[in-house]
Every structure is written in C-alpha cells, then in structure tokens.
Write a protein that holds these residues in place. Structure first.
Motif, PDB file in Angstrom:
ATOM      1  N   GLY A 242      -4.711   5.590  -5.096  1.00  0.00           N
ATOM      2  CA  GLY A 242      -3.852   5.418  -3.926  1.00  0.00           C
ATOM      3  C   GLY A 242      -4.499   4.549  -2.870  1.00  0.00           C
ATOM      4  O   GLY A 242      -3.840   3.688  -2.256  1.00  0.00           O
ATOM      5  N   ILE A 243      -5.788   4.783  -2.640  1.00  0.00           N
ATOM      6  CA  ILE A 243      -6.501   3.958  -1.634  1.00  0.00           C
ATOM      7  C   ILE A 243      -6.535   2.501  -2.060  1.00  0.00           C
ATOM      8  O   ILE A 243      -6.289   1.580  -1.245  1.00  0.00           O
ATOM      9  CB  ILE A 243      -7.914   4.517  -1.427  1.00  0.00           C
ATOM     10  CG1 ILE A 243      -7.838   5.915  -0.785  1.00  0.00           C
ATOM     11  CG2 ILE A 243      -8.740   3.589  -0.567  1.00  0.00           C
ATOM     12  CD1 ILE A 243      -9.162   6.617  -0.685  1.00  0.00           C
ATOM     13  N   MET A 244      -6.860   2.280  -3.343  1.00  0.00           N
ATOM     14  CA  MET A 244      -6.913   0.885  -3.825  1.00  0.00           C
ATOM     15  C   MET A 244      -5.563   0.221  -3.739  1.00  0.00           C
ATOM     16  O   MET A 244      -5.433  -0.954  -3.355  1.00  0.00           O
ATOM     17  CB  MET A 244      -7.434   0.873  -5.263  1.00  0.00           C
ATOM     18  CG  MET A 244      -8.905   1.285  -5.391  1.00  0.00           C
ATOM     19  SD  MET A 244      -9.473   1.246  -7.095  1.00  0.00           S
ATOM     20  CE  MET A 244      -9.292  -0.502  -7.442  1.00  0.00           C
ATOM     21  N   GLN A 245      -4.517   0.952  -4.056  1.00  0.00           N
ATOM     22  CA  GLN A 245      -3.169   0.384  -3.988  1.00  0.00           C
ATOM     23  C   GLN A 245      -2.784   0.047  -2.545  1.00  0.00           C
ATOM     24  O   GLN A 245      -2.223  -1.014  -2.246  1.00  0.00           O
ATOM     25  CB  GLN A 245      -2.166   1.371  -4.587  1.00  0.00           C
ATOM     26  CG  GLN A 245      -0.735   0.851  -4.653  1.00  0.00           C
ATOM     27  CD  GLN A 245      -0.581  -0.303  -5.627  1.00  0.00           C
ATOM     28  OE1 GLN A 245      -1.330  -0.387  -6.605  1.00  0.00           O
ATOM     29  NE2 GLN A 245       0.330  -1.217  -5.329  1.00  0.00           N
ATOM     30  N   ALA A 246      -3.136   0.973  -1.626  1.00  0.00           N
ATOM     31  CA  ALA A 246      -2.830   0.697  -0.211  1.00  0.00           C
ATOM     32  C   ALA A 246      -3.620  -0.489   0.310  1.00  0.00           C
ATOM     33  O   ALA A 246      -3.117  -1.322   1.080  1.00  0.00           O
ATOM     34  CB  ALA A 246      -3.123   1.948   0.615  1.00  0.00           C
ATOM     35  N   GLU A 249      -2.074  -3.694  -0.866  1.00  0.00           N
ATOM     36  CA  GLU A 249      -0.854  -4.024  -0.134  1.00  0.00           C
ATOM     37  C   GLU A 249      -1.176  -4.523   1.274  1.00  0.00           C
ATOM     38  O   GLU A 249      -0.560  -5.471   1.778  1.00  0.00           O
ATOM     39  CB  GLU A 249       0.047  -2.794  -0.074  1.00  0.00           C
ATOM     40  CG  GLU A 249       0.617  -2.409  -1.436  1.00  0.00           C
ATOM     41  CD  GLU A 249       1.499  -1.176  -1.348  1.00  0.00           C
ATOM     42  OE1 GLU A 249       1.611  -0.621  -0.236  1.00  0.00           O
ATOM     43  OE2 GLU A 249       2.064  -0.772  -2.400  1.00  0.00           O
ATOM     44  N   MET A 250      -2.162  -3.894   1.942  1.00  0.00           N
ATOM     45  CA  MET A 250      -2.542  -4.347   3.282  1.00  0.00           C
ATOM     46  C   MET A 250      -3.150  -5.732   3.235  1.00  0.00           C
ATOM     47  O   MET A 250      -2.942  -6.575   4.126  1.00  0.00           O
ATOM     48  CB  MET A 250      -3.543  -3.348   3.889  1.00  0.00           C
ATOM     49  CG  MET A 250      -2.978  -1.952   4.153  1.00  0.00           C
ATOM     50  SD  MET A 250      -1.723  -1.936   5.421  1.00  0.00           S
ATOM     51  CE  MET A 250      -2.756  -2.248   6.854  1.00  0.00           C
ATOM     52  N   GLN A 251      -3.918  -6.001   2.185  1.00  0.00           N
ATOM     53  CA  GLN A 251      -4.546  -7.313   2.044  1.00  0.00           C
ATOM     54  C   GLN A 251      -3.507  -8.397   1.776  1.00  0.00           C
ATOM     55  O   GLN A 251      -3.616  -9.516   2.249  1.00  0.00           O
ATOM     56  CB  GLN A 251      -5.583  -7.273   0.926  1.00  0.00           C
ATOM     57  CG  GLN A 251      -6.412  -8.546   0.815  1.00  0.00           C
ATOM     58  CD  GLN A 251      -7.447  -8.443  -0.288  1.00  0.00           C
ATOM     59  OE1 GLN A 251      -7.422  -7.486  -1.047  1.00  0.00           O
ATOM     60  NE2 GLN A 251      -8.330  -9.419  -0.357  1.00  0.00           N
ATOM     61  N   SER A 252      -2.459  -8.035   1.033  1.00  0.00           N
ATOM     62  CA  SER A 252      -1.436  -9.021   0.706  1.00  0.00           C
ATOM     63  C   SER A 252      -0.650  -9.472   1.929  1.00  0.00           C
ATOM     64  O   SER A 252      -0.131 -10.582   1.981  1.00  0.00           O
ATOM     65  CB  SER A 252      -0.497  -8.460  -0.361  1.00  0.00           C
ATOM     66  OG  SER A 252       0.218  -7.339   0.155  1.00  0.00           O
ATOM     67  N   ILE A 253      -0.569  -8.619   2.948  1.00  0.00           N
ATOM     68  CA  ILE A 253       0.182  -8.994   4.158  1.00  0.00           C
ATOM     69  C   ILE A 253      -0.767  -9.299   5.316  1.00  0.00           C
ATOM     70  O   ILE A 253      -0.333  -9.387   6.475  1.00  0.00           O
ATOM     71  CB  ILE A 253       1.149  -7.865   4.545  1.00  0.00           C
ATOM     72  CG1 ILE A 253       0.369  -6.569   4.854  1.00  0.00           C
ATOM     73  CG2 ILE A 253       2.172  -7.623   3.452  1.00  0.00           C
ATOM     74  CD1 ILE A 253       1.259  -5.442   5.362  1.00  0.00           C
ATOM     75  N   ASN A 254      -2.082  -9.443   5.013  1.00  0.00           N
ATOM     76  CA  ASN A 254      -3.110  -9.762   6.009  1.00  0.00           C
ATOM     77  C   ASN A 254      -3.104  -8.768   7.166  1.00  0.00           C
ATOM     78  O   ASN A 254      -3.223  -9.129   8.346  1.00  0.00           O
ATOM     79  CB  ASN A 254      -2.921 -11.189   6.557  1.00  0.00           C
ATOM     80  CG  ASN A 254      -3.131 -12.232   5.466  1.00  0.00           C
ATOM     81  OD1 ASN A 254      -4.017 -12.057   4.619  1.00  0.00           O
ATOM     82  ND2 ASN A 254      -2.339 -13.287   5.469  1.00  0.00           N
TER      83      ASN A 254
END
Length: 318
Positions: A242-246, A249-254
């Motif tokens: 879950g942490i890696m997935q979050a 996702e946060m990295q993809s939207i900067n």
C-alpha cells in the motif's frame, strides 16, 4: 372211621396250606433244607415243603443308607473330623449274589460294622498322606479313592456302593481359627495387590492422558503461532504494498511525499490512543520535536525513493 378220615383230611389240608409263603416286594427269601442252602424265593406267593424247607433269611434288595462320623490324622499331625453318608444295595438278584449276602455275615449288625470299619480305614490311609491344607480341596478325590478301595470288597459280600458323600470335613478349633486367619491374611494381601494394580493403572492412564493433552496443546500452540506469524507477515506485506502504491501515485502527480508520512504519523498516533489499553506513551509535542520527526520521516522517504528509482532503472535496463 369217618372221624379219622376227616382228621386226616384236615391235617393234609393244613399241611398243604402251611407250605404257602408270601414274600414282600423288595425282599428275597433264602430257603434251606436241614440247614443247607436250597433255593431262593422271589416276591409274591411261593410254596415250600412244610417241615422240611425253612426260610433262613429274608434279604432286602432295597437301597440302604448309613451315616458315619469318625476322625483321621493328616501327615502333619492334624486331626480331621469326617461326617459321611453311604448309599449301598445288593448288587443284583442272581443266586450267587444272594448266597453271599445271606451267608457272609451272621447278621446285619456285623455287616454294618465291617462296612464302617472298611470305609474308615480307606479314608484314614488316604488322609495320612496329605497335609491339612490339602484336605478341603481334595473332597472329590477322597470319595473316588474310597470307592475304588471299597467296590471289590463289597462285591465279595454281594453289595455295591451306589453313592458316598462327605457332608462335613472339620478340623480342631485351634486349627480352624489358624486357617481362618491365614485365609483372612491372604484375602487382605490379594485385596492390597488388586488395589495397587488398580491405582497403578489409574495413574498410568492419567499420565498418558496428560501427556496426550500436553502434546495436543503444544501442537495447537505451534500451529497458532505459525498462523499468527503468517498473518503478521501478510499484514506487513500488504502495508508495504500500500505504501509503495501510494508513493508511486504521489510521484506520478509530483505531489509532496511528506503528506503520506504525515498521514502515517497521525494514523499511528490514533492507533496508540485507541489500542493502548492504559499504556502511557510520551510524545514530543513541541514545534522542534515535530520538525525533527518530519525531518526523520523525510529522510526515510528520500531513502525509499532512491531505492525505488534504482529498482526502476534496473527494470528499464532489462
């Protein structure tokens, strides 16, 4: 003359009728002529020659019984008192047998005396070879021995032994008391042995049951611990996923990754408060403390991000 003839006729009639003899059922009459055996008469109406043949004896062919009481001495010098009952009868109704019965003894008194002494002698000779502890257990053997010894003798007298019973075998009072003590001691010993065996079996079964229960409990605890460990490992894997997935996702939207760290921090504080069960946890609530905590979380984040970038680069190279 008529008177004389009448008298002669009356004498002849009386003479003839005097020859008729009645023998009762169950008896046989022995006839002698001038003291010498002649013949036997069967039950019913019979005829014998008057004044010449005489009835010597009426022989009973019915069963006869006699009770005996006598004492014998065992091999270890213990006195044994016997009470016995005999049942005997004439062997058969053959002529030779009846002659033996009629002429072997003067009268029945002498016959009974000889019979009783013979039986006493047979039992005493047999008991003399036994110990007092063996007597009571050999009642049947004593009867068999006496019959074997007595049958040939009685056959010579014209009789046979139908049955013999030892109704009572008793020792002197002192011996009876000592034997009772021995029996009581043996019973107590046997009872103690039985109780010991029962206690041993009970304890053995209890130990086996306890051992089985311990093994079952240990196996259940092992399986439970294994399942708990597997659950914790799966939980941690899911949290990490879950942490890696979050993070991805946060990295993809900067977006700022500190938001995730702050959220995890606050969630941890919430769990501490809800599931603490009275435990006291000291947290630094100052601005400096909060800043240091955020810096540590951010350094942890940068380390994870660097590791993730390395993994992604290696994957791209492949």
């Amino acid at each position: 003359m008529n008177i004389v003839y009448g008298a002669i006729a009356l004498f002849v009639i009386a003479f003839i009728f005097s020859g008729f003899v009645t023998v009762q059922q169950g008896y046989i009459a022995v006839i002698t002529v001038f003291g010498k055996y002649k013949r036997i008469l069967s039950p019913g109406l019979n005829f014998k020659v008057p004044f010449i043949e005489a009835i010597y004896r009426r022989i009973s062919i019915q069963n006869r019984s006699v009770e005996l009481e006598f004492q014998a001495i065992t091999q270890d010098q213990a006195n044994v008192n016997f009470k016995a009952m005999l049942l005997f009868a004439v062997m058969d109704q053959a002529e030779q047998t009846i002659m033996n019965v009629a002429f072997k003894f003067i009268d029945d008194k002498n016959l009974m005396q000889a019979l009783i002494r013979t039986i006493e002698g047979a039992i005493r000779s047999y008991v003399a070879n036994l110990k007092q502890s063996e007597i009571l257990g050999l009642r049947g053997e004593i009867v068999v021995h006496v019959k074997e010894q007595l049958d040939p003798t009685l056959a010579g007298w014209g009789y046979h032994l139908i049955d013999m019973q030892l109704n009572d075998i008793a020792f002197d009072d002192a011996i009876m008391k000592s034997m009772a003590k021995v029996v009581a001691a043996n019973n107590l010993k046997q009872a103690a042995e039985n109780e010991g065996q029962a206690l041993l079996i009970t304890k053995t079964k209890a130990a086996e049951a306890e051992g089985n229960a311990i093994r079952i409990t240990a196996e259940a605890e092992r399986v439970s611990a294994q399942l708990r460990g597997q659950g914790v490992a799966l939980f941690r894997q899911e949290v990490a996923k879950g942490i890696m997935q979050a993070a991805k996702e946060m990295q993809s939207i900067n977006a700022d990754m500190s938001v995730i760290m702050f959220s995890m921090w606050t969630e941890a504080i919430k769990n501490f408060a809800e599931g603490g069960k009275g435990n006291v946890i000291f947290l630094d609530g100052s601005s400096d403390g909060m800043q240091r905590t955020m810096q540590q979380l951010m350094s942890f984040q940068n380390k994870n991000m660097f590791s993730m970038s390395d993994d992604n680069g290696a994957a791209d190279k492949k």
